[in-house]
Every structure is written in structure tokens, then in C-alpha cells.
Design a protein around this motif. Structure first.
Motif, PDB file in Angstrom:
ATOM      1  N   LEU A 176       0.827  -1.207   0.000  1.00 50.71           N
ATOM      2  CA  LEU A 176       0.000   0.000   0.000  1.00 50.71           C
ATOM      3  C   LEU A 176       0.861   1.258   0.000  1.00 50.71           C
ATOM      4  O   LEU A 176       0.539   2.250  -0.661  1.00 50.71           O
ATOM      5  CB  LEU A 176      -0.930  -0.014   1.212  1.00 50.71           C
ATOM      6  CG  LEU A 176      -1.935  -1.169   1.272  1.00 50.71           C
ATOM      7  CD1 LEU A 176      -2.698  -1.152   2.589  1.00 50.71           C
ATOM      8  CD2 LEU A 176      -2.897  -1.086   0.102  1.00 50.71           C
ATOM      9  N   LEU A 177       1.961   1.232   0.739  1.00 48.34           N
ATOM     10  CA  LEU A 177       2.869   2.367   0.779  1.00 48.34           C
ATOM     11  C   LEU A 177       3.491   2.615  -0.593  1.00 48.34           C
ATOM     12  O   LEU A 177       3.596   3.765  -1.040  1.00 48.34           O
ATOM     13  CB  LEU A 177       3.958   2.121   1.819  1.00 48.34           C
ATOM     14  CG  LEU A 177       4.958   3.257   2.053  1.00 48.34           C
ATOM     15  CD1 LEU A 177       4.241   4.484   2.599  1.00 48.34           C
ATOM     16  CD2 LEU A 177       6.054   2.820   3.000  1.00 48.34           C
ATOM     17  N   VAL A 178       3.894   1.549  -1.278  1.00 44.31           N
ATOM     18  CA  VAL A 178       4.479   1.693  -2.609  1.00 44.31           C
ATOM     19  C   VAL A 178       3.455   2.247  -3.595  1.00 44.31           C
ATOM     20  O   VAL A 178       3.771   3.102  -4.436  1.00 44.31           O
ATOM     21  CB  VAL A 178       5.028   0.331  -3.085  1.00 44.31           C
ATOM     22  CG1 VAL A 178       5.357   0.369  -4.570  1.00 44.31           C
ATOM     23  CG2 VAL A 178       6.265  -0.040  -2.283  1.00 44.31           C
ATOM     24  N   LEU A 179       2.206   1.786  -3.501  1.00 43.05           N
ATOM     25  CA  LEU A 179       1.146   2.334  -4.352  1.00 43.05           C
ATOM     26  C   LEU A 179       0.988   3.830  -4.118  1.00 43.05           C
ATOM     27  O   LEU A 179       0.880   4.619  -5.074  1.00 43.05           O
ATOM     28  CB  LEU A 179      -0.168   1.610  -4.059  1.00 43.05           C
ATOM     29  CG  LEU A 179      -1.428   2.227  -4.668  1.00 43.05           C
ATOM     30  CD1 LEU A 179      -1.353   2.227  -6.189  1.00 43.05           C
ATOM     31  CD2 LEU A 179      -2.679   1.477  -4.182  1.00 43.05           C
ATOM     32  N   LEU A 180       0.989   4.233  -2.863  1.00 44.39           N
ATOM     33  CA  LEU A 180       0.845   5.650  -2.532  1.00 44.39           C
ATOM     34  C   LEU A 180       2.030   6.453  -3.052  1.00 44.39           C
ATOM     35  O   LEU A 180       1.866   7.584  -3.538  1.00 44.39           O
ATOM     36  CB  LEU A 180       0.713   5.812  -1.011  1.00 44.39           C
ATOM     37  CG  LEU A 180       0.355   7.201  -0.493  1.00 44.39           C
ATOM     38  CD1 LEU A 180      -0.925   7.700  -1.127  1.00 44.39           C
ATOM     39  CD2 LEU A 180       0.216   7.182   1.017  1.00 44.39           C
ATOM     40  N   MET A 181       3.227   5.900  -2.984  1.00 45.26           N
ATOM     41  CA  MET A 181       4.404   6.588  -3.508  1.00 45.26           C
ATOM     42  C   MET A 181       4.274   6.845  -4.998  1.00 45.26           C
ATOM     43  O   MET A 181       4.593   7.953  -5.479  1.00 45.26           O
ATOM     44  CB  MET A 181       5.664   5.756  -3.233  1.00 45.26           C
ATOM     45  CG  MET A 181       6.110   5.750  -1.794  1.00 45.26           C
ATOM     46  SD  MET A 181       7.570   4.721  -1.537  1.00 45.26           S
ATOM     47  CE  MET A 181       7.815   4.938   0.232  1.00 45.26           C
ATOM     48  N   LEU A 182       3.790   5.854  -5.733  1.00 49.80           N
ATOM     49  CA  LEU A 182       3.656   6.039  -7.177  1.00 49.80           C
ATOM     50  C   LEU A 182       2.551   7.030  -7.501  1.00 49.80           C
ATOM     51  O   LEU A 182       2.690   7.835  -8.438  1.00 49.80           O
ATOM     52  CB  LEU A 182       3.374   4.696  -7.846  1.00 49.80           C
ATOM     53  CG  LEU A 182       3.413   4.708  -9.373  1.00 49.80           C
ATOM     54  CD1 LEU A 182       4.775   5.152  -9.887  1.00 49.80           C
ATOM     55  CD2 LEU A 182       3.061   3.350  -9.950  1.00 49.80           C
ATOM     56  N   LEU A 183       1.463   7.014  -6.749  1.00 54.35           N
ATOM     57  CA  LEU A 183       0.389   7.974  -6.992  1.00 54.35           C
ATOM     58  C   LEU A 183       0.854   9.391  -6.717  1.00 54.35           C
ATOM     59  O   LEU A 183       0.523  10.322  -7.467  1.00 54.35           O
ATOM     60  CB  LEU A 183      -0.817   7.634  -6.120  1.00 54.35           C
ATOM     61  CG  LEU A 183      -1.584   6.353  -6.475  1.00 54.35           C
ATOM     62  CD1 LEU A 183      -2.695   6.106  -5.466  1.00 54.35           C
ATOM     63  CD2 LEU A 183      -2.149   6.447  -7.881  1.00 54.35           C
ATOM     64  N   LEU A 184       1.611   9.579  -5.637  1.00 54.48           N
ATOM     65  CA  LEU A 184       2.105  10.913  -5.303  1.00 54.48           C
ATOM     66  C   LEU A 184       3.159  11.378  -6.300  1.00 54.48           C
ATOM     67  O   LEU A 184       3.131  12.516  -6.772  1.00 54.48           O
ATOM     68  CB  LEU A 184       2.674  10.923  -3.885  1.00 54.48           C
ATOM     69  CG  LEU A 184       1.686  10.787  -2.738  1.00 54.48           C
ATOM     70  CD1 LEU A 184       2.415  10.731  -1.406  1.00 54.48           C
ATOM     71  CD2 LEU A 184       0.703  11.944  -2.734  1.00 54.48           C
ATOM     72  N   GLY A 185       4.100  10.500  -6.601  1.00 52.26           N
ATOM     73  CA  GLY A 185       5.157  10.881  -7.526  1.00 52.26           C
ATOM     74  C   GLY A 185       4.645  11.053  -8.936  1.00 52.26           C
ATOM     75  O   GLY A 185       5.080  11.951  -9.662  1.00 52.26           O
ATOM     76  N   GLY A 186       3.737  10.194  -9.347  1.00 54.68           N
ATOM     77  CA  GLY A 186       3.155  10.293 -10.676  1.00 54.68           C
ATOM     78  C   GLY A 186       3.507   9.107 -11.542  1.00 54.68           C
ATOM     79  O   GLY A 186       4.674   8.711 -11.630  1.00 54.68           O
ATOM     80  N   MET A 187       2.491   8.553 -12.213  1.00 56.66           N
ATOM     81  CA  MET A 187       2.700   7.414 -13.093  1.00 56.66           C
ATOM     82  C   MET A 187       3.079   7.834 -14.507  1.00 56.66           C
ATOM     83  O   MET A 187       3.284   6.984 -15.370  1.00 56.66           O
ATOM     84  CB  MET A 187       1.444   6.542 -13.138  1.00 56.66           C
ATOM     85  CG  MET A 187       1.170   5.821 -11.846  1.00 56.66           C
ATOM     86  SD  MET A 187      -0.127   4.566 -12.011  1.00 56.66           S
ATOM     87  CE  MET A 187      -1.537   5.614 -12.310  1.00 56.66           C
TER      88      MET A 187
END
Length: 335
Positions: free
Chosen positions: A264-275
Motif C-alpha cells: 500500500l505504501l508503494v502504491l501511494l508513492m507512485l500515486l504521489l510521484g506520478g505514473m
């Protein structure tokens, strides 16, 4: 410009009878060189052991999120098995380092084994829809952790693993926090370079076509499942590399370090950083590692501020921080 933007941007008009393919546009190599060059200096400024630990966490999370970026943004397969691949990479690397000749053997073994597990996972659940594929990967990650918890002769269970080979280069052991940071930075830089080279190849457009228009891609002669399998396997292998780096950098770890909260943390990192860019993985890792540190003085309201900051970024910038230029440009055009 990088990441999926390279596959989404239309080709430039032909000049002098030659059209420039979109994957070859932009300044990917200079941008990568600048980012790596700037990343060389933080350990020289922050020599404290705690600060170096944070920097190493950024690198490990960047690798994990980059692997998830390959699986989700490029291959189009959402996975909750990140924590399982992370665990496989860590334990396989420790075992291979003991029996096959040190850290580098362990790193290669971790990448190969996790890539193979990722490929088998994609093949086993290829007919599942997106939501059921995600659920299946969550179950797979949980099964991997349960296996490692019970397989005490291999993993040590809750007692953990402590006899871990120290990384070395040409006989020089990387014991200090600074040396481990530069090792992780080198591995991350190589994987980012390989990602850039992938974007500059025809396979990138084939994968984007297979991801977005699978049935149409099959009619044209492409193999969507095979292409997505390749992207998913590469992403899983990168997550295995993160597990290897974590294991050999920590000196001790146990099965408690691997749980679904990590996915879940990794998913949030990608959403914040941008896909929209592979650099979104790095941006998201930096934000979620250092934001709690900045809020430490406001510990009473830290969780509220933390949650509000994340919500503002996700709502105001749906393309993430890496897509900030595109989002602001669209707002300006509307105004």
C-alpha cells in the motif's frame, strides 16, 4: 521527459522527409545524468547515521516503486504482491550470497528468482480481470510470507537472519552508511538507464499498445499476454533487487519486515510521484520518507497534516508531482 509520456506523446511532424519517433524525443540521457549527479551529494552533507539511514530507505523504496511502475504503469497489471517479491529477494539473496560467492551472486539470484515468480504469476492469472488479478497477487504475497514464517531452517522465522554477507567491490567491503548509499544509487541508476533504453526501443510502443488495446494488438499480430508478462517479470525482478539491497544493507531482518502495508505504501508513492514518468517513483519515495520527519515537531497533529497533504496532492495533481508541468499547463490553457 520520460516514462509513459514518451509513449503517449504523438510523433512530431516530419522534417526534411524524416519523422522522429516519439520514444526518441526528449532529453532522457542528460536528465538522468543530472539526477544521478545531484544524488551524489546528500551523503556528503548528511553524515549522521540516522540521516544516512533515511537516504538508504529512499533508495530501497525507489527501487520497489520503480518495480511497481513497471508492473502497473507499463504492463498494466496492478499487483499487491510487492511485499512478497521483496521478501523473496531478501531471503534468496542471503542464501545465494552464502553458497554462491557473495553479495553480487545474491543480487543476481534475487532478480532472476523474483522475475521468474512474477512471470509465473502473470501466466497463472492471465485470464483474470484486473480486480481479481490484484486479489490473487495479494493472496500470493501472503502465502509467500506464511511460507517464510514457517520455513525456519531457511529464513529463521521470527528470530530473523543475522549471518549476512557484506557487499563488496573489488575486495573493498561496503560497511559504512555512505558506501551502502552509493551502492544503492549505482544499482538504481543502472535500472533507470535500462528503463530509458527500453523507452527508446520499439518494444515500448508495442507494450503500450498491448496494455491499452489488447484485443486490437492481438489482431495486428502482437502477443499482448507475452508483452505484459515481460513487463511484469521485469518489475518483479526490480523488487527482488530492492529486497537484496535491504537484506545486505541491514545486517539483520526477520519475516516481520514484510507485510501488505508495504504494498500500500508503494502504491501511494507512485500515486504521489506520478505514473507519467519513471522518476515519479523517486519523487514519491522522497516525499513519504521525509514528510513524517518534517512533521515530527508537530507530532500532535502530524497524522492529520500528513493525510491532508497527501489528499491535496492526489486531488489537485492527479498526474502526481512528476506531471505537475502538464497539470499546470492545462489549468493555464483553461484560464
Amino acid at each position: 521527459m520520460s516514462g509513459t509520456e514518451l509513449m503517449e506523446k504523438p510523433a512530431a511532424p516530419a522534417k526534411l522527409g524524416r519523422a522522429i519517433p516519439p520514444a526518441f524525443q526528449g532529453k532522457q540521457f542528460p536528465l538522468l545524468a543530472v539526477i544521478v549527479f545531484l544524488a551524489l551529494f546528500p551523503p556528503l552533507i548528511q553524515s549522521d547515521a540516522y540521516d544516512l539511514g533515511l537516504l538508504n530507505n529512499v533508495l530501497i523504496y525507489s527501487l520497489l516503486t520503480l518495480g511497481f511502475y513497471w508492473c502497473f504503469a507499463l504492463a498494466g497489471q496492478f499487483t499487491f504482491a510487492v511485499f512478497g517479491m521483496y521478501a523473496v529477494g531478501a531471503y534468496v539473496s542471503v542464501w545465494a550470497a552464502r553458497h554462491l560467492g557473495g553479495f553480487w551472486s545474491g543480487l543476481v539470484a534475487a532478480v532472476v528468482v523474483t522475475a521468474a515468480i512474477g512471470a509465473l504469476t502473470k501466466l497463472a492469472f492471465a485470464r483474470c480481470s484486473e480486480i481479481y488479478f490484484a486479489i490473487a497477487t495479494m493472496a500470493l504475497g501472503s502465502l509467500i510470507v506464511i511460507l517464510f514464517r514457517e520455513w525456519t531452517s531457511f529464513t529463521g522465522g521470527y528470530e530473523g537472519v543475522s549471518d549476512i554477507a557484506v557487499p563488496s567491490i573489488f575486495g573493498y567491503q561496503l560497511i559504512s552508511g555512505q558506501s551502502k548509499y552509493y551502492l544503492g544509487l549505482g544499482i538504481l541508476a543502472v535500472l533507470l538507464l535500462l528503463t530509458v533504453l527500453f523507452f527508446r526501443s520499439p518494444v515500448a510502443r508495442d507494450l503500450a499498445f498491448a496494455r491499452d488495446k489488447g484485443p486490437v494488438a492481438a489482431v495486428t499480430g502482437l502477443k499482448p499476454v507475452r508483452l505484459q508478462l515481460m513487463g511484469f517479470a521485469v518489475g518483479s525482478g526490480i523488487q527482488g533487487a530492492a529486497g537484496s539491497l535491504y537484506a545486505h544493507g541491514s545486517g539483520f531482518f526477520s519475516v516481520e519486515a514484510f507485510n501488505i502495508d508495504l504494498s500500500l505504501l508503494v502504491l501511494l508513492m507512485l500515486l504521489l510521484g506520478g505514473m507519467v514518468s519513471m522518476y515519479g517513483a523517486i519523487i514519491g519515495a522522497v516525499i513519504l520518507v521525509y514528510l513524517p520527519e518534517f512533521l515530527r515537531d508537530a507530532s500532535k497533529y502530524a497524522e492529520v497534516i500528513y493525510a491532508l497533504a497527501i489528499l491535496v496532492i492526489i486531488v489537485a495533481f492527479p498526474r502526481g508531482i512528476a506531471g505537475l508541468r502538464h497539470t499546470l499547463g492545462r489549468l493555464v490553457r483553461r484560464a
